[in-house]
Design an enzyme around this catalytic site. Structure first.
Site, mmCIF file in Angstrom:
data_model
loop_
_atom_site.group_PDB
_atom_site.id
_atom_site.type_symbol
_atom_site.label_atom_id
_atom_site.label_comp_id
_atom_site.label_asym_id
_atom_site.label_seq_id
_atom_site.Cartn_x
_atom_site.Cartn_y
_atom_site.Cartn_z
ATOM 1 N N TRP A 22 -37.384 8.153 -16.777
ATOM 2 C CA TRP A 22 -37.003 8.092 -15.367
ATOM 3 C C TRP A 22 -38.078 7.406 -14.527
ATOM 4 C CZ3 TRP A 22 -39.093 10.162 -10.844
ATOM 5 C CH2 TRP A 22 -38.246 10.169 -9.729
ATOM 6 N N SER A 82 -37.909 10.838 -22.915
ATOM 7 C CA SER A 82 -37.558 11.615 -21.735
ATOM 8 C C SER A 82 -36.086 11.371 -21.350
ATOM 9 C CB SER A 82 -38.541 11.290 -20.603
ATOM 10 O OG SER A 82 -38.509 12.278 -19.613
ATOM 11 N N LEU A 83 -35.798 10.849 -20.158
ATOM 12 C CA LEU A 83 -34.410 10.521 -19.796
ATOM 13 C C LEU A 83 -33.788 9.574 -20.821
ATOM 14 C CD1 LEU A 83 -31.961 10.317 -17.824
ATOM 15 C CD2 LEU A 83 -33.218 8.514 -16.625
ATOM 16 N N PHE A 143 -44.386 12.695 -9.983
ATOM 17 C CA PHE A 143 -43.676 12.920 -11.250
ATOM 18 C C PHE A 143 -44.501 12.351 -12.412
ATOM 19 C CE2 PHE A 143 -40.070 12.361 -14.244
ATOM 20 C CZ PHE A 143 -39.470 13.608 -14.115
ATOM 21 N N LEU A 144 -45.106 11.189 -12.199
ATOM 22 C CA LEU A 144 -45.932 10.571 -13.248
ATOM 23 C C LEU A 144 -47.177 11.407 -13.528
ATOM 24 C CD1 LEU A 144 -45.835 6.784 -12.292
ATOM 25 C CD2 LEU A 144 -44.362 8.027 -13.863
ATOM 26 N N ALA A 145 -47.794 11.944 -12.477
ATOM 27 C CA ALA A 145 -48.992 12.767 -12.665
ATOM 28 C C ALA A 145 -48.663 13.999 -13.506
ATOM 29 C CB ALA A 145 -49.561 13.170 -11.308
ATOM 30 N N LEU A 146 -47.482 14.571 -13.288
ATOM 31 C CA LEU A 146 -47.025 15.726 -14.080
ATOM 32 C C LEU A 146 -46.959 15.392 -15.565
ATOM 33 C CD1 LEU A 146 -43.918 17.347 -12.302
ATOM 34 C CD2 LEU A 146 -46.060 18.477 -12.911
ATOM 35 N N GLN A 147 -46.652 14.129 -15.859
ATOM 36 C CA GLN A 147 -46.389 13.747 -17.250
ATOM 37 C C GLN A 147 -47.641 13.692 -18.118
ATOM 38 O OE1 GLN A 147 -43.807 10.373 -17.597
ATOM 39 N NE2 GLN A 147 -42.580 10.998 -15.871
ATOM 40 N N ASP A 207 -47.012 19.228 -22.899
ATOM 41 C CA ASP A 207 -45.984 18.673 -22.006
ATOM 42 C C ASP A 207 -45.571 19.701 -20.946
ATOM 43 O OD1 ASP A 207 -43.800 17.389 -20.849
ATOM 44 O OD2 ASP A 207 -43.048 16.626 -22.754
ATOM 45 N N HIS A 235 -46.606 14.484 -21.903
ATOM 46 C CA HIS A 235 -45.243 13.945 -21.878
ATOM 47 C C HIS A 235 -45.147 12.501 -22.383
ATOM 48 C CE1 HIS A 235 -41.082 14.280 -20.619
ATOM 49 N NE2 HIS A 235 -41.169 13.191 -19.879
#
Length: 256
Positions: A22, A82-83, A143-147, A207, A235
């Site tokens: 995503w 992922s997506l 969202f990218l930082a979470l990954q 993850d 992730h």
């Protein structure tokens, strides 16, 4: 009818199609595309509405899979991150004759937390959708930082992902929203019990989006599939552990 952006590299006797996650695009694979194209005929794809595949609105998972299939080789290993893992899985379900093997990377058949099923809390996904309309570049960056959170190389991995996003124009908000809607609503746990092809599932132990608790649950639900956990990855294991990642895919090639 719009075509999506598609690049083919390498001369291998087995085709390998890579589908990104995503908010991103096919540039995310540049850390491994040279190595993989020495073993496979490699196909890099921007999913509809992402990267260079402009002119698409929000699509359902089924429609996204059909658009991607239009330009695909007759038979390939399909790898989705992922997506992208949901898109590859959908293709394996609807067109199994086109899929030599299915590989999902840091992906879940059901990303959203449900009763007795670990995942992303629905209100977190809804929050991302809400924030997209306010400040979508910042939302994508969050969202990218979470990954990459938690890994030894978290900072440089996050930079690599951000560079991928910024390399190309941002997707339209409705496309990003549609992708989040797929993550929020799709549940392929039961359908994927019956896929006939080799099925390899790759995970990162750290993850934050696909909890490792799902791994033994899916081992039980899908006994025909194989799972592998990268001990120090989050992730994006292909960014933090590129050699190990490519080695697993080359080993899979020997078996199909």
């Amino acid at each position: 009818m719009n075509n999506i952006w598609w690049q083919t590299k390498g001369q291998g006797n087995v085709h390998l199609v890579l589908l990104h996650g995503w908010g991103l695009n096919a540039e995310v694979w540049r850390c491994i595309d040279e190595e993989l194209s020495s073993h496979f005929t490699l196909h890099l794809v921007d999913l509809p509405g992402f990267g260079r595949s402009r002119g698409f609105g929000a699509l359902s998972l089924a429609d996204m899979a059909e658009v991607v299939l239009r330009q695909a080789p007759d038979k390939a290993i399909w790898l989705g991150w992922s997506l992208g893992g949901l898109v590859a899985s959908q293709i394996a379900l609807t067109h199994p004759e086109r899929v030599l093997a299915l590989v999902t990377v840091a992906s879940s058949p059901c990303f959203s937390a449900r009763d007795e099923w670990p995942g992303i809390k629905p209100d977190v996904l809804a929050g991302f959708q809400q924030q997209l309309s306010d400040d979508f570049q910042r939302t994508v960056e969050r969202f990218l930082a979470l990954q990459t959170m938690g890994t030894e190389t978290a900072r440089q991995d996050a930079r690599a992902l951000k560079k991928t996003v910024l390399a190309l124009p941002m997707p339209e908000v409705d496309v990003l929203n549609g992708g989040l809607e797929i993550l929020k609503t799709v549940d392929l746990r039961q359908p994927l019990q019956n896929v006939p092809m080799p099925f390899l599932r790759l995970y990162g132990y750290l993850d934050g989006l696909v909890p490792r608790k799902v791994v033994p649950m899916l081992d039980k639900l899908w006994p025909h599939s194989e799972s592998y956990i990268f001990a120090k990855a989050a992730h994006a294991p292909f960014i933090s552990h590129p050699d190990e990642f490519c080695h697993l895919l080359v080993a899979l090639k020997q078996r199909v």
